[in-house]
Design an enzyme around this catalytic site. Structure first.
Site, PDB file in Angstrom:
ATOM      1  N   GLY A 638       0.791  -1.222   0.000  1.00  0.00           N
ATOM      2  CA  GLY A 638       0.000   0.000   0.000  1.00  0.00           C
ATOM      3  C   GLY A 638       0.822   1.270   0.000  1.00  0.00           C
ATOM      4  O   GLY A 638       0.318   2.344  -0.346  1.00  0.00           O
ATOM      5  N   GLU A 639       2.079   1.197   0.358  1.00  0.00           N
ATOM      6  CA  GLU A 639       2.933   2.391   0.415  1.00  0.00           C
ATOM      7  C   GLU A 639       3.280   2.837  -0.997  1.00  0.00           C
ATOM      8  O   GLU A 639       3.695   2.029  -1.831  1.00  0.00           O
ATOM      9  CB  GLU A 639       4.196   2.069   1.213  1.00  0.00           C
ATOM     10  CG  GLU A 639       5.057   3.289   1.500  1.00  0.00           C
ATOM     11  CD  GLU A 639       6.275   2.936   2.341  1.00  0.00           C
ATOM     12  OE1 GLU A 639       7.227   3.731   2.368  1.00  0.00           O
ATOM     13  OE2 GLU A 639       6.269   1.836   2.943  1.00  0.00           O
TER      14      GLU A 639
END
Length: 1378
Positions: A638-639
């Site tokens: 998700g980063e």
């Protein structure tokens, strides 16, 4: 008419073989004239053609000509008259000359349906009669003209019935074209046209009669079969050259795979209106399609059929048709055609690369997609096609087959994935069909389970079958039985392979000592078992360690790498390339961890990421498909920074392999980001306003180096993302997931690089490993089915499965599996049930399942007994139950062949105790007397009569039970126990000992005595049959018998069997086991510990057995301890009135003679025999004082015979000891006669007479040996003193007359012998006091004896005759002895 064949004018000679390519023997003129006349007649029925005047078009009003169609037919009729020479069809005539007039009629749009139908019938007749031969001039052009005319048929519709008739004839002509002798002259284009026309008719028939629908479908099936049957005859070399030209010149043309991918091919858009069948196709311009009938048309046809699988999505459904039925009907029809094509051509497809490539990719992909159909019919057809492909092409479809099983079969057969019962059933049926192929599971194990990049298909399928066979909260269903059938088929195939001498057993591969690039490891030869078996074992070993490494990695990345480095699956110093290979090809990795690792910012992780991206092949793949494939292998973190690094690596790889689309890497990166955003926008429920196509195109303007990407390219990506989400959270694990397009592309890429398919023959190379995995679940599965089913056929299959498991377990020495199997089977015999049944034999005979299980148990026991250990306990329990209910014979076992029958060696009491009860006992009342007794007996008969007469059903059940017991051959287990392995033999003996029990105190018959006796008999049988291995058994056998002997205080069958069984063992083993003689004889000392009451009960038989023992093994008994034991046993005999002393004494005499003859160290043995004789005398002395007259007198006579027997070497000292015993006996007798009541000891007078005679005769017997002893005088005087006491003894207050009469004669006889031998004489009177002392005591007895023995006129001169006379016993002596 079209179905008639013209007769030949001259028949062929009998027996002459006809060439299939030769022209038919028909009259050409007759056939042509007949068909022309038929068509003209039909045309004239219409007023339009009858008597018409046709203006030729040149303006001449006076010319009245026929219509060109009629004129052509008439012209053909005139010309055909000249072709009739010889009465045969002429192959030199151009077929177009006699076909064109009919073709013109077919093509004309002026003719009606009846006329067109007549012309088609004529064409069908000529083609079906094979009149158009392959050698005819311009045959290719003629056949092409026929196809073009028929596929472009025009006619005027007059009524629906005639329309259907014309369409049916069109189908007949097209079928005749591909079926006739001239079919090879067709071009690929024409074959495709035939198929497309047939399908158009099928489509149009949907709105017409049912008959046409059926005929059209059946005809298309036949056309497909005829086309693909030709593949067997095609030359592979010619086809290969043709494929090269096809790839070079015709790529992208015709009905290529690219057009069929989305189901939008021109060839599929065959809809026409009204009665217009359609015109030519876009394939006409393809040069390859202009070639003669071959592989290109087959490829096109398969592409067309695959496109039909998607037709339901593209065709507007008729409102009158049920949409569900239509969705099933069209794909099912297409799959049926594909199945027909594959059935006929699968064996030859591998010789044609293009066809094979299509089957590997597009065909199999469509089969995978429709394999998940909700329709059982579609699924069943798909499974049939895959089965055919597996049978013929599994070497070329390795990964495709793996995908089919993991994504279709395993997914559908498990209810947790939402499949219906019908789907599960069809999937299991297909799997069972595969399992019935004997090498299927072995090949799955070798090619899938032992391949690093494949899932464990064999193990997964075995687990599936096992789980599917277990009923879940319901009775057993057909699905459960079906799964068990598949599992049993696999096990039976493995068992059959053990019959072939295996060249390879279980191999333990050497540990990997250092890292090597095993990912690229390939087998040197998949034909040579010496090569591929080693390779497969190595791969499996690596795969197992990799799976362990995966588990460690999923828990802790660092520990995972450390384990893999320790196992040498990663180098000691990690490098990005090998770590990337581990991430890429190892199944089961946690995709969340993998995504996080690949997105890390450290330099090593970035290098791993780029190496990971390089393992993908993105050539000729759209960006969205490539991105799907890339992101399916891990979860996108998700980063944003991690996403950035991952997409950069992806874009670099994609641009490297597809530079023709983008000008630089940045363009690929920007579009990749845009696709990710579009995917989130379209498939996130929280996004309310969705991005449109224009929005997406506008967002990606000028990203390609300042230029726009093609609008069509971006639109295709947009709609692809909208329809199918890119899963940024992919499924965990390996198997049972859906096959996406990106995954399929990756599979095709891997299939080109995977190791070659290994074909397993009938040898058991890998069965050990497979059976180790399957054994436990298989036994449990078959047990559950066997327990819950009653059908005899299914039960038989289960028993076959049990026996196959036993065979494999024994072959591969998996003894735990075999013992667990026996425990499971014994439960089904019902013999271990503790529930009491009134008629157990009948119940057992009526229970088919129990009888089958019982036979199976004993079949395993007799066949694979070497490998049974703990299972013997269950087997013994079954044997005991069979014995208890009377199903075993009275004599279960025999003795060894080299020995005598044991019935001759055992006493009658023991033999009678082993008789088993009959199979059916009909109780009868005891005989009663008196009124009340007879009344009771009448009541008994009245109440018991129904039970005393068994029904026919009961008798049949008892016969079944008896036959089952015979089939078991229980006795073979024990008589053949000498062939058992040592461990198995020890466990069998231990099981018998445990089953016999250990009662603490035996006071007589007890509950379970029959079981204990039976177990002891079997134990003794095993011991006797294993004399060469007695050391293995002896300790347990001895302890068991010792416990019985020491715990028994009253006679019973058990102690009887123990005692005589022990003696029997010693009798058998002593002659063969010289090193164990002392141990065996020491064990016999147990008999000395018998309770007195027990010893008295069996002493006679003990004596007989001991006599036989010594008789057979005297020369083997060489120790003092041994002889003491024998003497002690003989002493027991003397304690019983029925003891047989004569046999004992005779044996001693015979032994003495044998020892003297043998020579050697005889003195020691003779001393032992003398000691035995003395012990026997001592034992007899004890019985001589018995209270019972008969016993007492018999003992005295026996002692008499024992003391006076010749042949035993007795020393002087032994004689002196024997006199001490005699004096002790006489003292006791005198004490009894004087101090005990005559009522207690009756007729003591006769006993005293026997005793004094015994004393005198023994003295005479030993006189020679004792006279030289210094103590002789003392002994002689003691004898006289004892005689004197007997003379003076008073019985009932007065002296005995019999003694008074007998004693003088006895003393006189002794004195005469002593005188004759010179022992007693006057000359020696001065030397000692013997003379005086003798006469001093003799005178007390009878004073006149001195004068009678030494008269004055006869001074010690006795002749030899007189001496001999003195030795003759008197009549009274003989009477006494009798």
């Amino acid at each position: 008419m079209g179905g008639l064949r013209a007769a030949a004018p001259s028949p062929a000679p009998l027996g002459a073989a006809r060439d299939p390519l030769a022209p038919p023997r028909v009259a050409m003129a007759c056939v042509v004239a007949s068909e022309v006349a038929t068509v003209l007649a039909v045309m004239r029925r219409n007023v339009r053609w009858g008597g018409v005047r046709y203006d030729g078009g040149d303006g001449g009003a006076d010319e009245h000509l026929d219509h060109p169609l009629i004129a052509g037919l008439k012209s053909l009729r005139r010309r055909a008259a000249g072709w009739g020479g010889g009465g045969r069809w002429r192959d030199d005539v151009d077929p177009l000359l006699y076909l064109r007039p009919f073709l013109d009629v077919v093509r004309s749009d002026e003719t009606g349906a009846p006329i067109t139908g007549a012309a088609l019938s004529s064409l069908h007749k000529m083609l079906s009669l094979d009149l158009v031969g392959p050698a005819a001039p311009n045959v290719a052009e003629a056949m092409g003209a026929v196809v073009d005319a028929v596929t472009g048929c025009r006619f005027e519709v007059t009524d629906p019935a005639s329309e259907e008739a014309v369409l049916a004839r069109v189908l007949q002509v097209l079928l005749a074209c591909v079926r006739g002798r001239a079919a090879p002259a067709l071009s690929n284009r024409h074959v495709c046209a035939i198929v497309s026309t047939c399908f158009r008719v099928v489509q149009q028939a949907g709105t017409k009669g049912e008959l046409l629908q059926r005929v059209s479908r059946q005809t298309m099936q036949e056309v497909i079969r005829c086309v693909f049957a030709r593949l067997l005859d095609l030359d592979a070399t010619m086809v290969a050259d043709e494929q090269v030209r096809l790839i070079a010149n015709c790529k992208g043309q015709g009905l290529g795979a690219g057009e069929l991918d989305n189901g939008r091919s021109e060839y599929v858009c065959l809809n026409s209106s009204g009665d217009e069948v359609g015109s030519g196709t876009a394939v006409a311009q393809d040069k390859a399609m202009m070639e003669l009938f071959g592989v290109p048309c087959m490829v096109e046809i398969l592409q067309f059929l695959c496109s039909l699988l998607n037709v339901a999505e593209d065709i507007e459904v008729n409102p009158r048709i049920n949409p569900i039925d239509f969705d099933e009907d069209v794909p099912l029809f297409a799959l049926g055609l594909i199945n027909s094509a594959i059935e006929l051509s699968a064996s030859s497809i591998h010789r044609h690369p293009k066809l094979l490539a299509f089957v590997q990719d597009e065909l199999f992909r469509n089969l995978m997609r429709f394999g998940l159909s909700m329709s059982p019919l579609i699924l069943s057809t798909v499974c049939s096609i895959v089965f055919t492909l597996f049978y013929h092409l599994r070497h070329e479809l390795k990964l495709q087959i793996e995908a089919f099983f993991s994504c279709v079969i395993l997914r559908l057969a498990q209810s947790r994935y939402g499949a219906s019962y019908q789907q599960q059933e069809v999937a299991l049926e297909a799997l069972v069909d595969f399992c019935r192929q004997k090498e299927f599971m072995a090949e799955m194990y070798a090619n899938m389970d032992c391949d690093l990049q494949c899932s464990n298909i064999c193990e997964d399928l075995a687990n599936l079958l096992s789980k599917s066979a277990f009923p879940v909260n319901s009775p057993l269903s057909a699905l459960n039985v079906l799964a068990s059938d598949g599992l049993i088929a696999v096990i039976q195939a493995m068992a059959e392979r053990t019959n072939n001498a295996p060249r390879h057993h279980h191999q333990t591969m050497a540990e990997i000592s250092e890292y090597f690039p095993f990912w690229q490891l390939k087998c040197e030869s998949n034909k040579d078992p010496d090569q591929w078996v080693k390779f497969v074992h190595q791969q499996k070993g690596i795969k197992k360690k990799l799976m362990v490494g995966v588990e460690h990695f999923n828990r802790d990345k660092k520990k995972g790498f450390e384990f893999l480095q320790g196992a040498h699956l990663l180098p000691e110093k990690l490098d990005p390339h090998n770590v990337a290979l581990f991430f890429r090809y190892t199944p089961g990795l946690d995709k969340n961890l993998l995504g996080e690792y690949l997105g890390n910012h450290d330099e090593f992780s970035i290098q791993v990421l780029h190496e990971f991206a390089r393992t993908f092949d993105f050539k000729e793949i759209n960006l969205d498909a490539a991105l799907r494939l890339f992101l399916e292998t891990f979860r996108l973190p998700g980063e944003s920074q991690k996403i950035q690094r991952i997409l950069e690596a992806f874009s670099e790889r994609y641009y490297e392999q597809s530079p023709q689309i983008f000008v630089n890497i940045d363009a690929a990166l920007v579009l990749s980001y845009s696709v990710i955003l579009l995917n989130t926008d379209q498939h996130n429920m929280r996004v309310k306003r969705k991005m449109t196509e224009e929005d997406f195109i506008r967002n990606n303007r000028r990203i390609n180096g300042g230029n726009d990407l093609p609008r069509e390219f971006l639109s295709e990506i947009y709609y692809s993302i909208c329809r199918n989400e890119i899963r940024t959270i992919p499924e965990q694990g390996a198997g049972c997931s859906e096959m996406s397009f990106s995954r399929w592309v990756d599979l095709i890429w891997k299939s080109k690089r995977t190791s070659a398919y290994i074909a397993c023959d009938s040898c058991a190379f890998l069965d050990h490993d497979m059976f180790s995995i399957m054994a436990g679940p298989t036994v449990a599965t078959i047990s559950v089915v066997f327990d819950n089913v009653e059908d005899e056929e299914v039960l038989t299959g289960c028993i076959d499965g049990f026996l196959s498991v036993a065979k494999l377990a024994a072959f591969y020495r998996l003894d735990d599996v075999l013992n667990d199997l026996l425990v499971a089977l014994c439960k089904f015999t019902t013999l271990l049930s503790s529930t009491d049944i009134d008629e157990p034999v009948t119940a057992f005979g009526e229970d088919t399942k129990a009888r089958m299980a019982t036979v199976a148990v004993f079949t395993i026991a007799t066949t694979y007994g070497d490998h049974i250990h703990s299972g013997w306990r269950s087997i013994v329990d079954c044997i005991l139950k069979l014995h208890k209910i009377g199903l075993l014979p009275s004599r279960l076992t025999g003795d060894t062949a080299d020995d005598q029958n044991s019935s001759d060696l055992l006493p009658s009491k023991l033999a009678s105790s082993a008789v088993a009860s009959p199979v059916l006992t009909v109780s009868a009342p005891k005989r009663s007397y008196g009124l009340m007794g007879r009344f009771s007996q009448l009541l008994y008969y009245d109440s018991e009569e129904p039970r005393s007469q068994p029904t026919e059903q009961q008798l049949a059940a008892q016969r079944n039970a008896s036959e089952t017991a015979k089939k078991c051959q229980v006795g073979t287990i024990f008589t053949e126990s000498k062939f058992l392995q040592a461990d198995s033999l020890s466990n069998l003996a231990r099981a018998l000992i445990l089953a016999a029990g250990r009662p603490q105190k035996i006071t007589g018959s007890f509950d379970g005595e029959g079981t204990s006796v039976f177990c002891l008999e079997l134990l003794i049988t095993i011991t006797l049959n294993n004399r060469d291995r007695i050391v293995l058994l002896w300790q347990g056998v001895y302890e068991h018998i010792a416990h019985i002997v020491q715990s028994t205080v009253m006679p019973c069958n058990l102690v009887e069997k123990a005692v005589f069984g022990l003696l029997h063992i010693c009798q058998r083993l002593l002659p063969y086991k010289e090193n164990l003689v002392d141990d065996l004889l020491r064990s016999v000392q147990l008999i000395l510990k018998l309770d007195a009451r027990v010893a008295d009960a069996y002493c006679e038989n003990i004596t007989l057995e001991v006599a036989r023992l010594v008789k057979a093994s005297a020369t083997h008994i060489k120790s003092q301890m041994g002889w003491r034991t024998i003497i002690s046993l003989i002493c027991i005999t003397a304690r019983h009135p029925d003891a047989s002393d004569s046999d004992s004494v005779n044996c001693l005499a015979r032994w003495t003679h044998e020892v003297k003859e043998a020579g050697g160290d005889a003195n020691r043995i003779l001393e032992g025999i003398a000691e035995m004789w003395l012990r026997l005398v001592q034992a007899l002395r004890k019985v001589c004082t018995d209270q019972r007259e008969e016993v007492r007198n018999h003992a005295l006579l026996s002692l008499h015979r024992c003391l006076v027997t010749d042949g035993i070497s007795i020393s002087s000292s032994t004689w002196l000891m024997s006199f001490d015993i005699i004096f002790q006996l006489l003292d006791e007798l005198l004490e009894i006669a004087q101090n005990h009541s005559p009522k207690d000891f009756r007729n003591m007078e006769m006993s005293l007479l026997h005793a004094v005679k015994l004393l005198c005769k023994v003295f005479l017997q030993s006189l020679k040996d004792l006279s030289a002893q210094s103590s002789f005088g003392k002994l002689w005087l003691e004898v006289l003193d004892m005689i004197d006491r007997f003379v003076k003894v008073k019985l009932r207050g007065r002296r005995s007359e019999k003694l008074q009469e007998a004693i003088p004669e006895l003393v006189k006889n002794v004195l005469m012998v002593m005188k004759a031998s010179g022992i007693l004489s006057k000359t020696k009177a001065g030397e000692n006091s013997l003379w005086e002392a003798t006469w001093l005591r003799v005178n007390n007895i009878l004073p006149v004896l001195q004068s009678e023995v030494f008269p004055d006129n006869d001074d010690n001169n006795t002749t030899p005759g007189e001496q001999n006379k003195l030795y003759t016993p008197t009549q009274s002596d003989r009477n006494a002895e009798q």
